[in-house]
Scaffold this active site. Sequence first.
Site, PDB file in Angstrom:
ATOM      1  N   CYS A  17       0.718  -1.360   0.425  1.00  0.00           N
ATOM      2  CA  CYS A  17       0.207  -0.307   0.005  1.00  0.00           C
ATOM      3  C   CYS A  17       0.798   1.599   0.114  1.00  0.00           C
ATOM      4  O   CYS A  17       1.301   1.859   1.046  1.00  0.00           O
ATOM      5  CB  CYS A  17      -1.245  -0.060   0.675  1.00  0.00           C
ATOM      6  SG  CYS A  17      -1.690   1.556   1.260  1.00  0.00           S
ATOM      7  N   CYS A  51      -0.227   3.826   2.430  1.00  0.00           N
ATOM      8  CA  CYS A  51       0.264   3.232   3.698  1.00  0.00           C
ATOM      9  C   CYS A  51       2.025   3.629   4.318  1.00  0.00           C
ATOM     10  O   CYS A  51       2.154   4.186   5.050  1.00  0.00           O
ATOM     11  CB  CYS A  51       0.085   1.693   4.112  1.00  0.00           C
ATOM     12  SG  CYS A  51      -1.062   0.966   3.966  1.00  0.00           S
TER      13      CYS A  51
END
Length: 107
Positions: A31, A34
């Site tokens: 991600c 993230c």
Amino acid sequence: MSLAILNAAEFKDQVETNAGLTLVDFYADWCGPCKMIAPVLEQLADDYAGKVNIVKLDADAHPEVLQKYGVRGLPTLMIFENGLPKATAVGAQPASALKSFIEHNVA
């Protein structure tokens, strides 16, 4: 300081049965957003040491925890107070927004 990455058992011990405030970063290695907020969360963990415990949970490794709390997007930040979910923020946000999210939920 790098944030603790919890497994499902540690999540139960350190979040669900913990008195006080814990911010959980539900993330995945793949991600991008993230990864963008990770250094900000590490700085906030230093800033709020002793007030808010900030930890991470790998979404891919523990889908049962995500399902339990209705996590559908990554990153999801969830503040738990005394083991219960109190507030949720989804998606990467600038440092100022993340700080406001914590400030708003610290009693």
